[in-house]
Design an enzyme around this catalytic site. Structure first.
Site, PDB file in Angstrom:
ATOM      1  N   HIS A 133       0.826  -1.219   0.000  1.00 50.05           N
ATOM      2  CA  HIS A 133       0.000   0.000   0.000  1.00 50.05           C
ATOM      3  C   HIS A 133       0.856   1.263   0.000  1.00 50.05           C
ATOM      4  CE1 HIS A 133      -3.694  -2.344   1.719  1.00 50.05           C
ATOM      5  NE2 HIS A 133      -3.433  -2.635   0.473  1.00 50.05           N
TER       6      HIS A 133
ATOM      7  N   CYS B 255       7.434  19.987 -11.978  1.00 48.71           N
ATOM      8  CA  CYS B 255       6.466  20.809 -12.721  1.00 48.71           C
ATOM      9  C   CYS B 255       5.779  21.844 -11.835  1.00 48.71           C
ATOM     10  CB  CYS B 255       5.410  19.902 -13.359  1.00 48.71           C
ATOM     11  SG  CYS B 255       4.261  19.207 -12.158  1.00 48.71           S
TER      12      CYS B 255
ATOM     13  N   ALA C 288       0.056  -8.333  19.375  1.00 45.32           N
ATOM     14  CA  ALA C 288       1.078  -8.889  18.468  1.00 45.32           C
ATOM     15  C   ALA C 288       2.458  -8.923  19.106  1.00 45.32           C
ATOM     16  CB  ALA C 288       1.118  -8.052  17.192  1.00 45.32           C
TER      17      ALA C 288
END
Ligand code: BV8
Ligand code: ZN
Length: 247
Positions: A120, A154, A234
């Site tokens: 992602h 740009c 976790a």
């Protein structure tokens, strides 16, 4: 109960040569990074799905940049936690270990993780919204020099180097992620298993014969699909399993 499960997973990992780990926001929670769906998932009154889209950016690029600037500021103060450290160690200790992350915080990068696929993107990469041809560039400035930041080539709007809803994932990373589904053990850690195509990988691995396991604080749509679902933080679960793997 979870002791047996932790033993079983440790045993499977001990016998595995090809291991694939999919991570989500839950892995960074102990580092202080707010998850998407947990408390703190909302910014002002917006859900991530409302702001992380090309449509939202074209409608109001300053608003969307204020959200990303807020996340960059917050995450710049965060450090990898033991969950990241165990994943980084494992990424170098199996014959083949691939780490697929949905996280854009790059804490896996900070933890020096090998074979990392950022499906992602990253909060610390920017690119030109106009696609003027300028190649994406790395920018860790907090605060950003200008809001919105501009393309150095740009002078047009820059956009965050992340994958927005409705946008396809980077081809190289997705092909490598699909290939990594051919493994002995597929471990999904700290993800709500809702966002696709990342949430489909565990099913692909299971179809390929991998032993599938989930480590997550709460049950998810994948909990009933995997061979082993262990619910808890976790950092504690991964440190516990790593302890059991030490000969
Ligand atoms: C696409 C970057 C082609 C931006 C992100 C099939 C079915 C349904 C919908 C779809 C589908 N296919 C495509 C879609 C549409 C969409 C989608 O999946 N929508 C969802 C909402 C249903 N997918 C897309 O648009 C993808 N592109 O498909 O392109 C296409 C194009 C058009 C139409 C069709 C196809 C692009 C998806 C990527 C979007 N970008 N991030 C940014 O970050 O700003 S997604 C973003 O949200 C994250 O990267 C992550 O992927 C997701 C959040 O999920 P998690 O990381 O799991 O976090 P969450 O908070 O949800 O859960 C945390 C979990 O951790 C919880 O379960 C909690 O219990 C647990 N936890 C908490 N603390 C701890 C813990 N666990 C352990 N320890 C703890 N301490
Ligand atoms: Zn440009």
């Amino acid at each position: 109960m979870s002791d047996e499960k932790l033993d079983l997973l440790a045993d499977r990992l001990r016998r595995a040569s090809r291991v694939t780990i999919l991570t989500g926001a839950g892995v960074s929670a102990a580092s202080g990074v707010p998850t998407f769906r947990g408390s703190g998932g909302l910014w002002r009154q917006f859900r991530a799905e409302d702001l992380a889209t090309p449509g939202a950016f074209s409608r109001d690029p300053v608003l969307v940049w204020e959200w990303y600037a807020w996340r960059r500021e917050l995450i710049a103060a965060c450090k990898p936690n033991p969950a990241h450290d165990v994943v980084a160690r494992w990424s170098k200790s199996f014959e083949r270990c691939t780490v697929i992350t949905q996280n854009v915080d790059d804490l896996h990068v900070q933890a020096d993780t090998a074979n990392l696929l950022r499906v992602h993107g990253s909060l610390w990469e920017l690119s030109c919204w106009r696609k003027c041809g300028a190649s994406p560039w790395h920018d860790e400035s907090v605060p950003l020099q200008t809001l919105p930041p501009l393309c150095p080539a740009c002078g047009g709007l820059a956009r965050p180097g992340v994958v927005w809803f409705g946008e396809s994932l980077p081809r190289r990373e997705m092909e490598a992620a699909a290939a990594a589904c051919a493994c002995d053990v597929f471990l999904t850690v700290g993800t709500s298993a809702i966002v696709y195509p990342a949430a489909g990988l565990v099913h692909e691995a299971k179809r390929g014969g991998a032993f599938t396991a989930e480590l997550n604080l709460d049950p998810t749509p994948a909990s009933a699909e995997v061979e082993l679902a262990i619910h808890g933080p976790a950092d504690r679960l991964l440190s516990d399993i790593a302890q059991r793997l030490i000969p």
